[in-house]
Design an enzyme around this catalytic site. Structure first.
Site, PDB file in Angstrom:
ATOM      1  N   HIS A  24       0.835  -1.203   0.000  1.00 47.66           N
ATOM      2  CA  HIS A  24       0.000   0.000   0.000  1.00 47.66           C
ATOM      3  C   HIS A  24       0.876   1.261   0.000  1.00 47.66           C
ATOM      4  O   HIS A  24       0.665   2.177  -0.808  1.00 47.66           O
ATOM      5  CB  HIS A  24      -0.921  -0.013   1.217  1.00 47.66           C
ATOM      6  N   GLU A  25       1.856   1.283   0.899  1.00 45.45           N
ATOM      7  CA  GLU A  25       2.711   2.476   0.993  1.00 45.45           C
ATOM      8  C   GLU A  25       3.631   2.614  -0.214  1.00 45.45           C
ATOM      9  O   GLU A  25       3.958   3.720  -0.624  1.00 45.45           O
ATOM     10  CB  GLU A  25       3.520   2.433   2.290  1.00 45.45           C
ATOM     11  N   HIS A  28       1.974   4.543  -2.806  1.00 50.78           N
ATOM     12  CA  HIS A  28       2.095   6.001  -2.649  1.00 50.78           C
ATOM     13  C   HIS A  28       3.512   6.471  -2.973  1.00 50.78           C
ATOM     14  O   HIS A  28       3.708   7.512  -3.600  1.00 50.78           O
ATOM     15  CB  HIS A  28       1.776   6.400  -1.203  1.00 50.78           C
TER      16      HIS A  28
END
Length: 447
Positions: A24-25, A28
């Site tokens: 998920h990170e 980003h």
């Protein structure tokens, strides 16, 4: 051994959750760096730092509480003019009055402004075009969706789905009375039609009543539709075909609706229907599905989870009521990470083939990633969907100004939404606490 298997299942889910958060990170991090944003930290977890290492300008590390993660981007919000001028002049501004929320807003601005002072403060998130900001913020949830698609593809196309085949695994010796709790036959029980007709385990159903069958479900539908009526059954045994005649006995069963639950009549009692029964059970094997079956399942899960999210406060309230009244919880209701870990432990500790347990754990982790994808799209700060909503509103304001030939508006100051964010965080913590307590003291059980 069961305790060890349970612990292993929980550890697998913890590792899977950490991988999901890390991906998920990364979703980003990669576009943020690609677009030139200065990223100070990439962290998995919260709380005290267990390990970290600086590579270039970014510190990568793990923290003590593996329940989330974050990347620290410079200039998530535009600078507040007063704080900006004071910082450039080397001064410290005093705290403004206005109460608790005003102080929170100022603290958020001050923390944000600290990342803006320097020669390269053009490398900030808020200066990106709207579409780039949206890409950065959607990158995290999309990574969870892609991970879920991969997991479902492995589950459906790699491992396969358990399917009842047309090969006979068992043949009942007798017909037990409806509603009985007995599992063994007595001399007074009538012989089962399949046993009476000479059907044996290992036989393969070829056709029933003149209709070729390729699945056990097709065969069952024909049998159930002929209670008390002799039907011809073509079997394959030892490489050759044989034909027998079977007369299904008439028996009652509950009517099952499309949702998989018994249909209840106006009097509150389950509805029943007369169906045929011969007393055979199928061999179950895993059948690989087409490559598109995994993505299909992922998007079907997105719709199901989105339906739960739209009713999340109500469902959490129902969970709290069930917790304090001791009622059985809705198995399709929301879970915390504690509940997901507990289910993983139960799956790992079941007396089932290893492949079946692995498949269940993969499905559970895939569903968890779908939940992360949908949850993070909720358009409320501090969730990713809230940042997307702010970026889109900024784009609408700029497009409006361009359309009417007005000066470009100032960037949207999301720090003004800190009070709303605070309320959202408090609600999320409260709902999370209720779910954790429910998963500890009134857990959902698969078995």
């Amino acid at each position: 051994m069961e305790v060890i298997a349970f612990v292993v299942g929980v550890l697998i889910m913890v590792v899977g959750l950490a991988v999901s958060i890390a991906l998920h990170e990364i979703g980003h991090l990669v576009p943020a760096k690609k677009f030139g944003v200065r990223v100070g930290q990439y962290m998995i977890g919260f709380g005290p730092t267990l390990w970290s290492r600086r590579i270039g300008e970014t510190e990568y590390g793990f923290k003590a509480i593996p329940l989330g993660g974050y990347i620290s981007m410079a200039g998530m919000y535009p600078p507040s003019p007063r704080e900006r001028e004071a910082a450039l002049a080397g001064e410290r501004s005093g705290r403004a009055g206005g109460g608790f929320f005003a102080t929170m807003v100022q603290d958020a601005r001050a923390a944000n402004d600290e990342t803006l002072v320097g020669d390269d403060d053009h490398r900030v998130f808020y200066r990106l075009p709207v579409w780039k900001r949206v890409v950065v913020m959607l990158g995290g949830p999309v990574m969870n969706l892609l991970f879920a698609i991969v997991l479902f593809a492995v589950l459906f196309s790699g491992i396969g789905i358990s399917s009842a085949t047309t090969t006979i695994a068992s043949v009942s010796e007798c017909v037990l009375p409806a509603g009985t709790e007995r599992t063994e036959c007595t001399s007074g029980d009538p012989a089962a039609p399949a046993a009476e007709a000479g059907i044996l385990p290992g036989d393969v159903l070829v056709s029933i009543d003149g209709t070729p069958v390729s699945t056990f479900e097709e065969a069952s539908d024909i049998i159930r539709a002929h209670p008390g009526t002799p039907i011809r059954v073509v079997l394959e045994r030892g490489g050759s075909e044989q034909t027998v005649t079977v007369t299904p006995v008439r028996t009652s069963r509950e009517v099952i609706g499309e949702d998989g639950r018994p249909v209840v009549g106006a009097d509150g009692a389950p509805e029943t229907e007369e169906v045929g029964f011969v007393g055979v059970g199928p061999q179950v094997t895993r059948v690989p599905q087409p490559l598109w079956a995994g993505p299909e399942a992922a998007f079907e899960n997105v719709g199901a989870v989105a339906g739960i999210m739209t009713q999340l406060p109500v469902r959490v309230w129902d969970t709290a009521v069930d917790l304090f009244t001791g009622q059985e919880r809705d198995p399709n209701g929301p879970l915390s990470v504690v509940g997901a870990g507990r289910l993983a432990g139960e799956v790992a500790a079941t007396d089932a083939p290893v492949l079946d347990r692995v498949a269940s754990l993969i499905g559970l982790l895939a569903s968890l990633n779908i939940a992360l994808f949908v949850f993070n799209l909720i358009p409320l700060l501090p969730l990713d969907g809230g940042h997307v909503a702010v970026a889109l509103w900024d784009g609408v304001k700029r497009a409006w100004a361009t359309l009417f030939r007005r000066p470009p508006p100032k960037p949207v100051d999301a720090t003004r939404l800190v009070p709303v964010t605070f309320v959202v965080v408090v609600l999320l913590i409260g709902m999370g606490a209720i779910l954790i307590l429910a998963d500890l003291f009134n857990p959902v059980s698969l078995f």
